[in-house]
Design a protein around this motif. Sequence first.
Motif, PDB file in Angstrom:
ATOM      1  N   LYS A 154      -4.799 -17.945   3.305  1.00  0.00           N
ATOM      2  CA  LYS A 154      -5.301 -17.371   2.057  1.00  0.00           C
ATOM      3  C   LYS A 154      -6.589 -16.579   2.308  1.00  0.00           C
ATOM      4  O   LYS A 154      -6.693 -15.408   1.948  1.00  0.00           O
ATOM      5  CB  LYS A 154      -5.572 -18.485   1.022  1.00  0.00           C
ATOM      6  CG  LYS A 154      -4.369 -19.363   0.710  1.00  0.00           C
ATOM      7  CD  LYS A 154      -4.668 -20.380  -0.369  1.00  0.00           C
ATOM      8  CE  LYS A 154      -5.700 -21.439   0.006  1.00  0.00           C
ATOM      9  NZ  LYS A 154      -5.225 -22.395   1.034  1.00  0.00           N
ATOM     10  N   SER A 155      -7.559 -17.235   2.943  1.00  0.00           N
ATOM     11  CA  SER A 155      -8.840 -16.559   3.157  1.00  0.00           C
ATOM     12  C   SER A 155      -8.683 -15.368   4.090  1.00  0.00           C
ATOM     13  O   SER A 155      -9.384 -14.363   3.938  1.00  0.00           O
ATOM     14  CB  SER A 155      -9.866 -17.535   3.734  1.00  0.00           C
ATOM     15  OG  SER A 155     -10.155 -18.540   2.798  1.00  0.00           O
ATOM     16  N   THR A 156      -7.785 -15.481   5.054  1.00  0.00           N
ATOM     17  CA  THR A 156      -7.570 -14.354   5.957  1.00  0.00           C
ATOM     18  C   THR A 156      -7.029 -13.152   5.180  1.00  0.00           C
ATOM     19  O   THR A 156      -7.475 -12.015   5.383  1.00  0.00           O
ATOM     20  CB  THR A 156      -6.601 -14.763   7.082  1.00  0.00           C
ATOM     21  OG1 THR A 156      -7.096 -15.952   7.704  1.00  0.00           O
ATOM     22  CG2 THR A 156      -6.480 -13.672   8.120  1.00  0.00           C
ATOM     23  N   PRO A 178     -16.584 -15.202  -3.119  1.00  0.00           N
ATOM     24  CA  PRO A 178     -16.245 -15.924  -1.903  1.00  0.00           C
ATOM     25  C   PRO A 178     -15.983 -17.409  -2.148  1.00  0.00           C
ATOM     26  O   PRO A 178     -16.327 -17.954  -3.192  1.00  0.00           O
ATOM     27  CB  PRO A 178     -17.468 -15.726  -1.009  1.00  0.00           C
ATOM     28  CG  PRO A 178     -18.582 -15.427  -1.940  1.00  0.00           C
ATOM     29  CD  PRO A 178     -17.981 -14.784  -3.141  1.00  0.00           C
ATOM     30  N   GLN A 179     -15.365 -18.021  -1.158  1.00  0.00           N
ATOM     31  CA  GLN A 179     -15.002 -19.435  -1.246  1.00  0.00           C
ATOM     32  C   GLN A 179     -16.244 -20.316  -1.377  1.00  0.00           C
ATOM     33  O   GLN A 179     -16.246 -21.294  -2.103  1.00  0.00           O
ATOM     34  CB  GLN A 179     -14.202 -19.814   0.005  1.00  0.00           C
ATOM     35  CG  GLN A 179     -13.603 -21.199  -0.028  1.00  0.00           C
ATOM     36  CD  GLN A 179     -12.516 -21.379   1.046  1.00  0.00           C
ATOM     37  OE1 GLN A 179     -12.198 -20.486   1.805  1.00  0.00           O
ATOM     38  NE2 GLN A 179     -11.935 -22.558   1.092  1.00  0.00           N
ATOM     39  N   GLU A 180     -17.334 -19.929  -0.661  1.00  0.00           N
ATOM     40  CA  GLU A 180     -18.551 -20.726  -0.751  1.00  0.00           C
ATOM     41  C   GLU A 180     -19.499 -20.108  -1.774  1.00  0.00           C
ATOM     42  O   GLU A 180     -19.388 -18.935  -2.074  1.00  0.00           O
ATOM     43  CB  GLU A 180     -19.228 -20.882   0.624  1.00  0.00           C
ATOM     44  CG  GLU A 180     -19.537 -19.613   1.412  1.00  0.00           C
ATOM     45  CD  GLU A 180     -18.305 -18.953   2.035  1.00  0.00           C
ATOM     46  OE1 GLU A 180     -17.729 -18.093   1.341  1.00  0.00           O
ATOM     47  OE2 GLU A 180     -17.935 -19.261   3.178  1.00  0.00           O
ATOM     48  N   MET A 193     -10.697 -13.680  -5.714  1.00  0.00           N
ATOM     49  CA  MET A 193     -11.392 -14.956  -5.887  1.00  0.00           C
ATOM     50  C   MET A 193     -10.772 -15.974  -4.953  1.00  0.00           C
ATOM     51  O   MET A 193      -9.590 -16.271  -5.034  1.00  0.00           O
ATOM     52  CB  MET A 193     -11.249 -15.425  -7.334  1.00  0.00           C
ATOM     53  CG  MET A 193     -11.662 -14.360  -8.328  1.00  0.00           C
ATOM     54  SD  MET A 193     -11.540 -14.965 -10.003  1.00  0.00           S
ATOM     55  CE  MET A 193     -13.189 -15.539 -10.244  1.00  0.00           C
ATOM     56  N   ASP A 194     -11.613 -16.488  -4.049  1.00  0.00           N
ATOM     57  CA  ASP A 194     -11.115 -17.428  -3.048  1.00  0.00           C
ATOM     58  C   ASP A 194     -11.508 -18.843  -3.466  1.00  0.00           C
ATOM     59  O   ASP A 194     -12.662 -19.244  -3.319  1.00  0.00           O
ATOM     60  CB  ASP A 194     -11.689 -17.058  -1.674  1.00  0.00           C
ATOM     61  CG  ASP A 194     -10.903 -17.692  -0.541  1.00  0.00           C
ATOM     62  OD1 ASP A 194      -9.961 -18.451  -0.823  1.00  0.00           O
ATOM     63  OD2 ASP A 194     -11.237 -17.421   0.627  1.00  0.00           O
ATOM     64  N   GLU A 195     -10.572 -19.578  -3.991  1.00  0.00           N
ATOM     65  CA  GLU A 195     -10.772 -20.961  -4.416  1.00  0.00           C
ATOM     66  C   GLU A 195     -12.090 -21.179  -5.157  1.00  0.00           C
ATOM     67  O   GLU A 195     -12.947 -21.935  -4.718  1.00  0.00           O
ATOM     68  CB  GLU A 195     -10.730 -21.898  -3.198  1.00  0.00           C
ATOM     69  CG  GLU A 195      -9.488 -21.637  -2.360  1.00  0.00           C
ATOM     70  CD  GLU A 195      -9.070 -22.811  -1.516  1.00  0.00           C
ATOM     71  OE1 GLU A 195      -9.326 -23.953  -1.946  1.00  0.00           O
ATOM     72  OE2 GLU A 195      -8.489 -22.597  -0.453  1.00  0.00           O
ATOM     73  N   PRO A 196     -12.245 -20.540  -6.298  1.00  0.00           N
ATOM     74  CA  PRO A 196     -13.544 -20.606  -6.980  1.00  0.00           C
ATOM     75  C   PRO A 196     -13.824 -21.931  -7.667  1.00  0.00           C
ATOM     76  O   PRO A 196     -14.920 -22.123  -8.193  1.00  0.00           O
ATOM     77  CB  PRO A 196     -13.464 -19.473  -8.001  1.00  0.00           C
ATOM     78  CG  PRO A 196     -12.018 -19.280  -8.254  1.00  0.00           C
ATOM     79  CD  PRO A 196     -11.298 -19.658  -7.000  1.00  0.00           C
TER      80      PRO A 196
HETATM   81 MG   LIG Z   1      -9.784 -20.424   2.622  1.00  0.00          MG
END
Ligand SMILES: [Mg+2]
Lengths: 420, 308
Positions: free
Chosen positions: B40-42, B80-82, B156-159
């Motif tokens: 996913k993040s890639t 971002p995820q973080e 949106m990466d796992e918000p």
């Molecule tokens: Mg990820």
Amino acid sequence: MTAALTIAAHHIRRVVRNPGLILLLLAIPLTFAIIEYAAFGRTVAKGTLPPATVLFLDEDDTLVSSALPQVFSGGPAKDFFELSQVQSKSEAVRLFKRGQAAALIVVPSGFQSAVLEGKRAELGFYPNPVQSIGPEIARSMLEMTALIGNGLYAKALEPIAQIRALVQAEREPTSDEVAAISRGFFEAGRRLSSLQGLSGLTVGVQRPGASAVKTGFGNDPGQFFAYVFPGLVVFGLLLIAQALAMRLMRDRLRGLQRRLVVTPVGPSAVILGGVFYLVAALFALLVFLGIIGAVVFRIQLRDPVSLVAIGAGFAIFASGLHLLSVSLARSDRGAGFVGSVIVLVLSLIGGSFVPAEQYPPFLRSLAVLVPNGAAQQGFIDVLVHKLPLAALGGRLAVVWSWGLAAMGLAVYFEQRRLRS
Amino acid sequence: MIEVSNLRKNFGDIEALKGVSFSVRAGEIYGLLGPNGAGKSTTIGVLCGLVVPDSGQASLDGIDIARRPVEARRVLGVVPQEVALYTEFTARDNLSFFGRLYGLGGSRLSEAVEQVLERVGLADRAREPIERFSGGMLRRLNIAAGLLHGPKAVLMDEPTVGLDPQSRASILELVRSIAAGGAAVVYTTHYLDEAERLCDRIGVIDRGSILAEGTLQELRDAAGAREIIALRGTFAAEVVTREMQKHPEFEVLKVTDGELLLTVQRAEQHVAALLAAASSLGTVREVAIRQPSLESLFIKLTGRELRE
Ligand SMILES: [Mg+2]
Ligand SMILES: Nc1ncnc2c1ncn2[C@@H]1O[C@H](COP(=O)(O)OP(=O)(O)OP(=O)(O)O)[C@@H](O)[C@H]1O
């Protein structure tokens, strides 16, 4: 370019908001300079600086007073100052004015009877107002000796009893007796290991008039600090550069760097912003330390152009070095460790703690090949040896080549990392 | 609006993406659903130009990301995820800084900042240093920073990772409003219920490939109108496989020591028969019937459940 400046300004604002470690690290060169002055400044006389001349005026002209010079010029004291007898205060003032003496010690009349009767006995101490270091050394030695003298008084009752017997016998002492008494004092002083029995002997410091302009090589603290301070500043800046670069590392680990890169400003502006931030912050701190050096340590900041040329090159080197180590590291502990080891090794080679001028020849030539050593020696060349910019070519070449090389590598690796 | 075709990316020996394709229209929320390490993040990384794919294309609003990255990034908002924010600054100062990087300035910047603060419900906390913010507030500000410049495409990466249900609900609401405003949204998650509640279309991704794609309804149909019967207890795989051959109406999805998952149509009619046979399967302590959902599809597609 504008974006890079926006980012650099942003990073600097963050440091100002949250200076934390930076303030602490700034204190390092200052603290070390003071410690070195306390520990090392006073023994400078052994090395490159001539011993301070201390004048001795004996107004008492008694057995005890004539034994005093032997006490002061014997033992460790003789490394720090040369004693020279004068006949009057006006003679001392003449020598003061010519800068040929650091201080005058006066044994007032009545000194012997005060000592013998165990009353308060005071030695007069007059520092030369146009000098600073010499008189300070002399004074601290005299005070030490006075302390020893007090211990001596307690422990050396034997020669004092001899003197008292002589005085009561109301006859001239033989030269053997004088020698025995003097030796008694001297031996007692030498054997004395603990300072105890503080009684009446004190040193009264008298400072005639307002102090004049301070001159004279080696007797000026500005000279001493101009000699020691650059190395400490260079060392401190390396540490500060590391702390500043570690902030970028933490940004990266927290995803902040990626967040900047995905804005339209792109990776080059982000990298350039980091570079500007580091170089500008370090240069500003360098200027700040320079001002501290001038104000607190009375270093005369001559030839600003040369100082800036060296300082800018060194700021680029320190930034590039730590940017590189941060760029190659995977964790902040890794970066912290690698960075600290490099700083330590460079500082030992470059002679941050002991000026490289005092190294043996081989190490000395090595020292000026590392960028911090070259920057340090460059500063000393300007501040102490008063060399012009034209004579600094070698130093500048070393500092700037290291600086540009480190920065170039850092930018290259940052760029590579940001495009996986 | 967002077009991704045949993306491939290897990190050394790891095949992170093995030909990922999908597209997202304006106003649509596309869910990229997959377990840890699915890619996913890639995929998001490729879409924002951080990861250079080995092959394949990605474009935003018709702009090829690899060829015209600066223009592509202008229409792109990234969450971002973080939580990537500057803790030494207030919410407003954080947003102003990011806004400047998107080329905003002056009154346009301050308007955009006020608007987005209002939108994420942080207007009254704008002047506080964000150190004092709760996890949910930080996540909302994290989103706000990606919306300042009115992007046409939002990634949106796992918000919602690590948030309580209430904060999650408010973030899902926010995401809906972003899409309602006309942006194309790619939303990655490994929470099934989020994908179900939020996304117009869902791509199920695992080990670098999209295994199935469609609306929630399409995916449910693909999974078959079969319900899942979940048995908890102690089971041995060989025994279960052998015994279940006697009951062809059941399909075995998964057997572990502690759990047996079966699918069947009209579960309530078959439960009694299954329970009668239960003693031959192993020790059964608990039986549950789950409605057909993405979960059954996911298990069918990947052979694993979609839990962390
Ligand atoms: Mg990820
Ligand atoms: N920079 C990298 N270097 C090496 N391997 C990577 C890198 N980035 C991702 N990977 C690998 O690629 C695979 C896909 O990772 P990715 O981060 O896209 O997964 P994800 O679906 O986002 O997972 P998560 O739910 O944990 O965030 C994983 O095996 C991961 O280890």
